[in-house]
Design a protein around this motif. Structure first.
Motif, PDB file in Angstrom:
ATOM      1  N   SER A   1       7.594  -6.279  -1.225  1.00  7.88           N
ATOM      2  CA  SER A   1       8.593  -7.222  -1.570  1.00  7.88           C
ATOM      3  C   SER A   1       8.879  -8.674  -0.691  1.00  7.88           C
ATOM      4  CB  SER A   1       9.824  -6.650  -1.892  1.00  7.88           C
ATOM      5  OG  SER A   1      10.716  -6.226  -0.919  1.00  7.88           O
ATOM      6  N   GLY A   2       8.092  -8.699   0.251  1.00  6.90           N
ATOM      7  CA  GLY A   2       8.120  -9.727   1.127  1.00  6.90           C
ATOM      8  C   GLY A   2       8.076 -11.154   0.694  1.00  6.90           C
TER       9      GLY A   2
ATOM     10  N   LYS B   1      10.725  -3.348   5.666  1.00  4.04           N
ATOM     11  CA  LYS B   1      11.489  -4.164   5.074  1.00  4.04           C
ATOM     12  C   LYS B   1      13.010  -4.135   5.907  1.00  4.04           C
ATOM     13  CE  LYS B   1       9.385  -3.131   0.531  1.00  4.04           C
ATOM     14  NZ  LYS B   1       9.615  -2.381  -0.703  1.00  4.04           N
TER      15      LYS B   1
ATOM     16  N   ARG C   1      12.816  -6.909   8.621  1.00  2.33           N
ATOM     17  CA  ARG C   1      12.563  -8.333   8.318  1.00  2.33           C
ATOM     18  C   ARG C   1      13.608  -9.334   8.591  1.00  2.33           C
ATOM     19  NH1 ARG C   1       8.531  -7.172   3.026  1.00  2.33           N
ATOM     20  NH2 ARG C   1       6.639  -6.499   4.188  1.00  2.33           N
TER      21      ARG C   1
END
Length: 90
Positions: A15-16, A72, A75
């Motif tokens: 989902s970056g 995640k 990040r």
């Protein structure tokens, strides 16, 4: 080499962010932290900063590379670390 190919192809890492999304997000965060500066996205992973102190260009290849390789959970810390570095001179 695999990591660089992913970066060049705009690999999103789950989902970056894509490289442009990362650049835009970074620019928005930088502008919020340094409202007296003019922050402009020049292209994927490149930002120009014009401030009363100095004008500079920020290249985000290292930041993005670290971002896509991070979990995640990490990040946000990666982005904050590179923001702090960019803000040191402005």
């Amino acid at each position: 080499m695999k990591g660089m190919l992913r970066l060049l192809k705009g690999w999103r890492g789950g989902s970056g962010f894509s490289p442009m999304e990362f650049t835009e997000h970074f620019a928005e965060r930088l502008q919020a932290e340094c409202p007296e500066a003019e922050v402009t996205v020049r292209g994927d992973l490149e930002i120009a900063i014009q401030s009363p102190i100095e004008n500079s260009t920020v290249f985000l290849e290292n930041a993005y590379s670290e971002y896509v390789q991070s979990s995640k959970e990490e990040r946000g810390e990666v982005i904050q670390s590179y923001l702090a570095g960019a803000l040191e001179t402005h």
